[in-house]
Design a protein around this motif. Structure first.
Motif, PDB file in Angstrom:
ATOM      1  N   ILE A  69      33.933  52.944  48.125  1.00 33.58           N
ATOM      2  CA  ILE A  69      34.547  52.270  46.969  1.00 33.58           C
ATOM      3  C   ILE A  69      35.430  51.225  47.561  1.00 33.58           C
ATOM      4  O   ILE A  69      36.416  51.252  48.200  1.00 33.58           O
ATOM      5  CB  ILE A  69      35.464  53.328  46.297  1.00 33.58           C
ATOM      6  CG1 ILE A  69      34.476  54.610  45.898  1.00 33.58           C
ATOM      7  CG2 ILE A  69      36.083  52.690  45.310  1.00 33.58           C
ATOM      8  CD1 ILE A  69      35.194  55.687  45.275  1.00 33.58           C
ATOM      9  N   THR A  70      35.076  49.981  47.034  1.00 34.77           N
ATOM     10  CA  THR A  70      35.706  48.758  47.662  1.00 34.77           C
ATOM     11  C   THR A  70      36.357  48.170  46.422  1.00 34.77           C
ATOM     12  O   THR A  70      35.914  48.214  45.444  1.00 34.77           O
ATOM     13  CB  THR A  70      34.610  47.846  48.089  1.00 34.77           C
ATOM     14  OG1 THR A  70      33.536  47.489  47.299  1.00 34.77           O
ATOM     15  CG2 THR A  70      34.202  48.106  49.545  1.00 34.77           C
ATOM     16  N   PRO A  71      37.638  47.526  46.828  1.00 41.63           N
ATOM     17  CA  PRO A  71      38.435  46.985  45.745  1.00 41.63           C
ATOM     18  C   PRO A  71      37.935  45.624  45.575  1.00 41.63           C
ATOM     19  O   PRO A  71      37.194  45.024  46.444  1.00 41.63           O
ATOM     20  CB  PRO A  71      39.619  46.773  46.618  1.00 41.63           C
ATOM     21  CG  PRO A  71      39.477  46.885  48.112  1.00 41.63           C
ATOM     22  CD  PRO A  71      38.265  47.655  48.208  1.00 41.63           C
ATOM     23  N   MET A  72      37.785  44.986  44.363  1.00 39.91           N
ATOM     24  CA  MET A  72      37.446  43.719  43.999  1.00 39.91           C
ATOM     25  C   MET A  72      38.508  43.031  43.337  1.00 39.91           C
ATOM     26  O   MET A  72      39.448  43.571  42.554  1.00 39.91           O
ATOM     27  CB  MET A  72      36.180  43.518  43.275  1.00 39.91           C
ATOM     28  CG  MET A  72      35.596  44.783  42.659  1.00 39.91           C
ATOM     29  SD  MET A  72      34.086  44.245  41.994  1.00 39.91           S
ATOM     30  CE  MET A  72      33.234  45.621  42.285  1.00 39.91           C
ATOM     31  N   GLU A  73      38.331  41.572  43.162  1.00 39.85           N
ATOM     32  CA  GLU A  73      39.309  40.855  42.671  1.00 39.85           C
ATOM     33  C   GLU A  73      38.651  40.115  41.523  1.00 39.85           C
ATOM     34  O   GLU A  73      37.814  39.364  41.909  1.00 39.85           O
ATOM     35  CB  GLU A  73      40.284  39.908  43.393  1.00 39.85           C
ATOM     36  CG  GLU A  73      41.307  39.655  42.538  1.00 39.85           C
ATOM     37  CD  GLU A  73      42.281  38.415  43.516  1.00 39.85           C
ATOM     38  OE1 GLU A  73      41.743  37.995  44.507  1.00 39.85           O
ATOM     39  OE2 GLU A  73      43.413  37.935  43.170  1.00 39.85           O
ATOM     40  N   ILE A  74      38.738  40.128  40.218  1.00 36.62           N
ATOM     41  CA  ILE A  74      37.944  39.299  39.114  1.00 36.62           C
ATOM     42  C   ILE A  74      38.862  38.644  38.487  1.00 36.62           C
ATOM     43  O   ILE A  74      39.984  39.438  37.885  1.00 36.62           O
ATOM     44  CB  ILE A  74      37.085  40.186  38.329  1.00 36.62           C
ATOM     45  CG1 ILE A  74      37.547  41.395  37.852  1.00 36.62           C
ATOM     46  CG2 ILE A  74      35.614  40.192  39.261  1.00 36.62           C
ATOM     47  CD1 ILE A  74      36.580  42.277  37.064  1.00 36.62           C
ATOM     48  N   GLY A  75      39.066  37.615  38.282  1.00 40.16           N
ATOM     49  CA  GLY A  75      39.946  36.707  37.527  1.00 40.16           C
ATOM     50  C   GLY A  75      41.304  36.903  38.505  1.00 40.16           C
ATOM     51  O   GLY A  75      41.333  36.847  39.405  1.00 40.16           O
ATOM     52  N   ASN A  76      42.444  37.387  37.807  1.00 41.30           N
ATOM     53  CA  ASN A  76      43.756  37.737  38.533  1.00 41.30           C
ATOM     54  C   ASN A  76      43.948  39.211  38.696  1.00 41.30           C
ATOM     55  O   ASN A  76      44.849  39.875  39.094  1.00 41.30           O
ATOM     56  CB  ASN A  76      44.710  37.093  37.915  1.00 41.30           C
ATOM     57  CG  ASN A  76      44.771  35.825  38.191  1.00 41.30           C
ATOM     58  OD1 ASN A  76      44.624  35.350  39.428  1.00 41.30           O
ATOM     59  ND2 ASN A  76      45.319  34.829  37.324  1.00 41.30           N
ATOM     60  N   VAL A  77      42.659  40.121  38.308  1.00 38.11           N
ATOM     61  CA  VAL A  77      42.896  41.364  38.188  1.00 38.11           C
ATOM     62  C   VAL A  77      42.219  42.021  39.316  1.00 38.11           C
ATOM     63  O   VAL A  77      41.014  41.651  39.755  1.00 38.11           O
ATOM     64  CB  VAL A  77      42.152  41.917  36.755  1.00 38.11           C
ATOM     65  CG1 VAL A  77      42.476  43.314  36.504  1.00 38.11           C
ATOM     66  CG2 VAL A  77      42.565  40.808  35.611  1.00 38.11           C
ATOM     67  N   ARG A  78      42.858  43.024  39.770  1.00 37.55           N
ATOM     68  CA  ARG A  78      42.343  43.615  40.998  1.00 37.55           C
ATOM     69  C   ARG A  78      41.619  45.161  40.443  1.00 37.55           C
ATOM     70  O   ARG A  78      42.634  45.893  39.744  1.00 37.55           O
ATOM     71  CB  ARG A  78      43.322  43.713  41.995  1.00 37.55           C
ATOM     72  CG  ARG A  78      43.817  42.748  42.678  1.00 37.55           C
ATOM     73  CD  ARG A  78      45.152  42.690  43.062  1.00 37.55           C
ATOM     74  NE  ARG A  78      45.654  41.308  42.730  1.00 37.55           N
ATOM     75  CZ  ARG A  78      46.874  40.809  42.676  1.00 37.55           C
ATOM     76  NH1 ARG A  78      47.997  41.754  42.608  1.00 37.55           N
ATOM     77  NH2 ARG A  78      47.404  39.550  42.520  1.00 37.55           N
ATOM     78  N   ILE A  79      40.512  45.497  40.667  1.00 34.00           N
ATOM     79  CA  ILE A  79      40.192  46.652  40.112  1.00 34.00           C
ATOM     80  C   ILE A  79      39.395  47.445  41.394  1.00 34.00           C
ATOM     81  O   ILE A  79      38.941  47.047  42.402  1.00 34.00           O
ATOM     82  CB  ILE A  79      39.050  46.421  38.956  1.00 34.00           C
ATOM     83  CG1 ILE A  79      38.029  45.557  39.496  1.00 34.00           C
ATOM     84  CG2 ILE A  79      39.809  45.690  38.059  1.00 34.00           C
ATOM     85  CD1 ILE A  79      36.727  45.633  38.774  1.00 34.00           C
TER      86      ILE A  79
END
Ligand code: FES
Lengths: 148, 339
Positions: free
Chosen positions: A63-73
């Motif tokens: 499960i890898t973290p990602m950043e889309i826009g300014n949001v970290r999910i």
């Protein structure tokens, strides 16, 4: 005599009270303007669906973290299907990490723990991790996030 | 000796100044536990001077902030020494403030007419802690970034005023370079101004209202030269101590702030670690509420004391128990956090 004197002092009192009130309002309004100058501008929330990958990219094992826009999910398969969790700890706003060995989300700040489904199971967090809406169009996966 | 206003007015300025600095101070100031109030002041002066010096190099803008602190620490000539003195003086200032508060509390020196001294003192105490927090944030390393995030969210939990205040301090809903600039302004302008005013108020009330009276030690001696010399000697001793600490433990800097990763060893400075441990172990709402209640009780303690005394409680004993419990709890939480 006494009555007249009383009247004068009352008039005096009223007029100075009135002036004080005016002065207070004036200075208060000025102070309010100063505060308004300092308060950050309010941004209107706008939501957008952002493409994050295709269904075949999502693996169960890592499960890898990602950043889309300014949001970290975190995007992962849970017991109830595909979920996009916000990494922001619901306690005091640190970022949670995925602990592979324990199969849990851990917040390093005050040892908050969430299970795979985002539910808070230990430590200070008061509620489950926030979720973003996941939209699947064919093979593609979109996550609806707030953009500035 | 009784002097009337007329007599004072007739005296030349020089004599009046001499009178002023030769004002009697009580003998009990000779014992170390009773002159603990002057020591934070000495540390404050050192912190103020070194702080102003560092503003000549510090740049309050995200990566630049970190780089400039790094440059001060490792490139600029004597930078490590100035930053070290700043850090050590603040740490010792907070430590001696703790001691001073405990002494005042145990001896109940806040009793009438000392309430005003207590209020100024409590204000000073909290403002100094705020200086500690904002100062740590300016380094812009991992501790700063996540410290800012957590503290801002804690502020937001204060009933009613909390969330607008947090929004105002952060300059938005997320910690950013705007936040850094705001905390920089607080640390280098508004809070120091407040500190100076509060120190002034604290000292003026002491000169006007007099020192606390201690049973059985009614003697006095003049402020100058006796007491001033003693404080001067203490200051020199403390300066030597500080220089030694700085050279033995030069300041360091952690990894740069990373909004995408919380390092696992993000730990606040020692004076916050008791509170940090507390909010880690206690459930969130009660923990923060406890801090708020504690602060309010702390501030209004002279009134609580008077209220209970009138109802026949033995405050002397209660304060000793209360003080001991508070000190032990603080020490225990701090040590626990260090483990
Ligand atoms: S911020 Fe995550 S546990 Fe406190």
């Amino acid at each position: 005599m006494g009555v007249i004197n009383d009247d004068i002092s009352r008039r005096k009192f009223l007029s100075s009270a009135f002036m004080a009130l005016g002065l207070g309002f004036g200075l208060g309004a000025l102070g309010l303007r100063f505060l308004q100058f300092l308060s950050p501008k309010v941004t209107v929330d706008r939501f957008e669906e952002i493409l994050v990958g295709s269904i075949s990219d999502i693996q169960d094992s890592d499960i890898t973290p990602m950043e889309i826009g300014n949001v970290r999910i975190f995007l992962l398969k849970t017991d109830t299907g595909l979920m996009a969790f916000s990494r922001k700890c619901t306690d005091l706003g640190c970022l949670v990490n995925w602990d592979k060995a324990r199969q849990e989300f851990i917040c390093p700040c005050h040892q908050g723990v969430y299970n795979r489904n985002g539910k808070n199971i230990a430590g200070p967090p008061p509620r489950p991790l926030d979720r973003f809406q996941v939209v699947q169009k064919g093979e593609n996966i979109y996550v609806k996030v707030r953009v500035a | 000796m009784e002097t009337t206003i007329e007599e004072i007015k007739e005296k030349p300025l020089k004599d009046r100044i001499i009178d002023f600095i030769q004002k009697d101070v009580p003998d009990h100031l000779d014992s170390f536990s009773y002159c603990m109030g002057a020591t934070p002041l000495i540390f404050f002066l050192v912190a103020a001077i070194t702080g102003v010096l560092m503003t000549f190099y510090y740049i309050p803008y995200s990566e630049k902030a970190y780089e400039s602190v790094k440059a001060i620490t490792s490139e600029i000539y004597l930078g490590w020494f100035i930053r070290g003195l700043h850090k050590v003086s603040i740490n010792l200032m907070i430590f001696t403030l703790f001691l001073h508060v405990v002494r005042v509390f145990i001896t109940r020196a806040y009793k009438t007419p000392g309430e005003l001294k207590w209020f100024f003192g409590v204000g000073l105490f909290f403002t100094t802690l705020a200086m500690g927090f904002t100062g740590y944030s300016l380094v812009y390393d991992q501790v700063s970034y996540w410290g800012m995030t957590v503290v801002m969210n804690m502020i937001a939990e204060i009933p009613i005023i909390g969330s607008p205040l947090a929004y105002l301090l952060r300059g938005g809903s997320e910690v950013s370079e705007i936040t850094l600039l705001r905390l920089y302004d607080l640390h280098t302008k508004l809070l120091p101004l407040l500190l100076v005013l509060l120190i002034g108020g604290h000292i003026v009330t002491i000169t006007v209202l007099g020192f606390a009276k201690i049973e059985g030690r009614e003697g006095t001696h003049p402020f100058y030269p006796d007491h001033a010399m003693k404080v001067g000697l203490i200051a020199i001793g403390l300066l030597i101590l500080m220089v030694n600490i700085v050279t033995i433990f030069p300041p360091t800097i952690g990894p740069m702030a990373d909004p995408l990763e919380v390092a696992s060893n993000v730990a606040p400075p020692w004076y916050f670690s008791a509170v940090y441990k507390w909010i880690t172990i206690a459930p969130r709402q009660p923990a923060l509420f406890g801090i708020l209640i504690f602060s309010i009780v702390f501030l209004s303690y002279p009134f609580i004391d008077r209220f209970l005394t009138e109802r026949g409680f033995n405050m002397e004993r209660i304060n000793i128990v209360f003080g001991a419990v508070a000190v032990l709890a603080f020490a225990a939480l701090t040590l626990w956090n260090a483990l």
